[in-house]
Write a protein that holds these residues in place. Structure first.
Motif, PDB file in Angstrom:
ATOM      1  N   VAL A  28       0.806  -1.224   0.000  1.00  0.00           N
ATOM      2  CA  VAL A  28       0.000   0.000   0.000  1.00  0.00           C
ATOM      3  C   VAL A  28       0.844   1.282   0.000  1.00  0.00           C
ATOM      4  N   PRO A  29       1.906   1.390   0.801  1.00  0.00           N
ATOM      5  CA  PRO A  29       2.636   2.663   0.856  1.00  0.00           C
ATOM      6  C   PRO A  29       3.387   3.025  -0.432  1.00  0.00           C
ATOM      7  N   ASP A  30       3.633   2.057  -1.319  1.00  0.00           N
ATOM      8  CA  ASP A  30       4.411   2.335  -2.527  1.00  0.00           C
ATOM      9  C   ASP A  30       3.674   1.815  -3.761  1.00  0.00           C
ATOM     10  N   PRO A  31       2.635   2.525  -4.184  1.00  0.00           N
ATOM     11  CA  PRO A  31       1.858   2.053  -5.332  1.00  0.00           C
ATOM     12  C   PRO A  31       2.671   1.955  -6.618  1.00  0.00           C
ATOM     13  N   ALA A  32       3.685   2.799  -6.771  1.00  0.00           N
ATOM     14  CA  ALA A  32       4.513   2.733  -7.984  1.00  0.00           C
ATOM     15  C   ALA A  32       5.259   1.392  -8.045  1.00  0.00           C
ATOM     16  N   ALA A  33       5.725   0.915  -6.898  1.00  0.00           N
ATOM     17  CA  ALA A  33       6.409  -0.381  -6.856  1.00  0.00           C
ATOM     18  C   ALA A  33       5.431  -1.504  -7.177  1.00  0.00           C
ATOM     19  N   ALA A  34       4.190  -1.379  -6.709  1.00  0.00           N
ATOM     20  CA  ALA A  34       3.181  -2.395  -7.016  1.00  0.00           C
ATOM     21  C   ALA A  34       2.909  -2.444  -8.512  1.00  0.00           C
ATOM     22  N   VAL A  35       2.836  -1.292  -9.142  1.00  0.00           N
ATOM     23  CA  VAL A  35       2.637  -1.241 -10.592  1.00  0.00           C
ATOM     24  C   VAL A  35       3.828  -1.879 -11.302  1.00  0.00           C
ATOM     25  N   ARG A  36       5.049  -1.535 -10.867  1.00  0.00           N
ATOM     26  CA  ARG A  36       6.261  -2.138 -11.460  1.00  0.00           C
ATOM     27  C   ARG A  36       6.242  -3.648 -11.333  1.00  0.00           C
ATOM     28  N   ALA A  37       5.836  -4.139 -10.155  1.00  0.00           N
ATOM     29  CA  ALA A  37       5.817  -5.584  -9.912  1.00  0.00           C
ATOM     30  C   ALA A  37       4.825  -6.276 -10.832  1.00  0.00           C
ATOM     31  N   VAL A  38       3.618  -5.743 -10.949  1.00  0.00           N
ATOM     32  CA  VAL A  38       2.603  -6.359 -11.806  1.00  0.00           C
ATOM     33  C   VAL A  38       3.047  -6.297 -13.271  1.00  0.00           C
ATOM     34  N   ARG A  39       3.577  -5.164 -13.690  1.00  0.00           N
ATOM     35  CA  ARG A  39       4.032  -4.993 -15.072  1.00  0.00           C
ATOM     36  C   ARG A  39       5.170  -5.971 -15.405  1.00  0.00           C
ATOM     37  N   ALA A  40       6.045  -6.254 -14.437  1.00  0.00           N
ATOM     38  CA  ALA A  40       7.214  -7.109 -14.687  1.00  0.00           C
ATOM     39  C   ALA A  40       6.825  -8.528 -15.104  1.00  0.00           C
ATOM     40  N   TYR A  41       5.648  -8.978 -14.704  1.00  0.00           N
ATOM     41  CA  TYR A  41       5.209 -10.325 -15.076  1.00  0.00           C
ATOM     42  C   TYR A  41       4.858 -10.434 -16.562  1.00  0.00           C
ATOM     43  N   ARG A  42       4.564  -9.297 -17.197  1.00  0.00           N
ATOM     44  CA  ARG A  42       4.234  -9.259 -18.629  1.00  0.00           C
ATOM     45  C   ARG A  42       3.090 -10.206 -18.986  1.00  0.00           C
ATOM     46  N   LEU A  43       2.081 -10.230 -18.140  1.00  0.00           N
ATOM     47  CA  LEU A  43       0.926 -11.098 -18.367  1.00  0.00           C
ATOM     48  C   LEU A  43      -0.348 -10.329 -18.695  1.00  0.00           C
ATOM     49  N   LEU A  44      -0.432  -9.089 -18.250  1.00  0.00           N
ATOM     50  CA  LEU A  44      -1.673  -8.324 -18.386  1.00  0.00           C
ATOM     51  C   LEU A  44      -1.516  -7.210 -19.417  1.00  0.00           C
ATOM     52  N   PRO A  45      -2.609  -6.877 -20.090  1.00  0.00           N
ATOM     53  CA  PRO A  45      -2.572  -5.683 -20.938  1.00  0.00           C
ATOM     54  C   PRO A  45      -2.324  -4.453 -20.060  1.00  0.00           C
ATOM     55  N   GLU A  46      -1.668  -3.461 -20.603  1.00  0.00           N
ATOM     56  CA  GLU A  46      -1.290  -2.275 -19.830  1.00  0.00           C
ATOM     57  C   GLU A  46      -2.483  -1.641 -19.113  1.00  0.00           C
TER      58      GLU A  46
END
Length: 158
Positions: A28-46
């Motif tokens: 929760v405190p670092d939403p940018a890191a959460a976005v980076r983590a989800v994006r790194a999996y390369r599974l979801l459309p942007e």
């Protein structure tokens, strides 16, 4: 069933709920890191990366709190099992595709240096938590639960 099961179920509830609350709260405190983590999996459309990155911690915390409080235990355990399956698919997919990422399971996440992944440990942890969730979904009667079970119900599971 053995008379100790309600106490085992209580421990399972607290373990699983605690892990989920901590995992969600650390994101929760670092939403940018959460976005980076989800994006790194390369599974979801942007277009889905942001909603998943912001929604996942909220879901983890909600399911974890339900387990800790002992309300809707079977439903919360099934939700936790579904989350573990999703996590296993994500980590397994990243591992199979040779991605070098930190899972972001407890905050952070994203690309890491070659050889710095921890996929075997992450898979083992998530499989263990999946088994705990499934056992709890099958037999949710436990002690110290706000959703409670009457003494007769607990006696019946013995």
């Amino acid at each position: 069933m053995r008379p100790t099961w309600p106490w085992v179920a209580t421990a399972a509830r607290l373990l699983l709920g605690g892990v989920l609350v901590v995992a969600g709260a650390l994101k929760v405190p670092d939403p940018a890191a959460a976005v980076r983590a989800v994006r790194a999996y390369r599974l979801l459309p942007e277009g889905l990366v942001g909603p998943v990155a912001f929604g996942l911690p909220v879901l983890e915390i909600a399911v974890g709190l339900a387990l800790l409080a002992g309300v809707f235990v079977r439903t919360a355990a099934l939700a936790a099992a579904a989350l573990m399956v999703v996590f296993l698919v994500g980590v397994g997919s990243a591992w199979a595709r040779g991605l070098q990422i930190d899972c972001g399971c407890f905050g952070g996440g994203g690309e890491v240096a070659a050889g710095r992944t921890a996929y075997p440990g992450e898979v083992a942890r998530d499989v263990g938590l999946l088994l705990v969730a499934l056992a709890l979904a099958r037999r949710p009667a436990s002690r110290l639960a706000l959703g409670g079970h009457s003494e007769e119900e607990l006696a019946h599971v013995r």
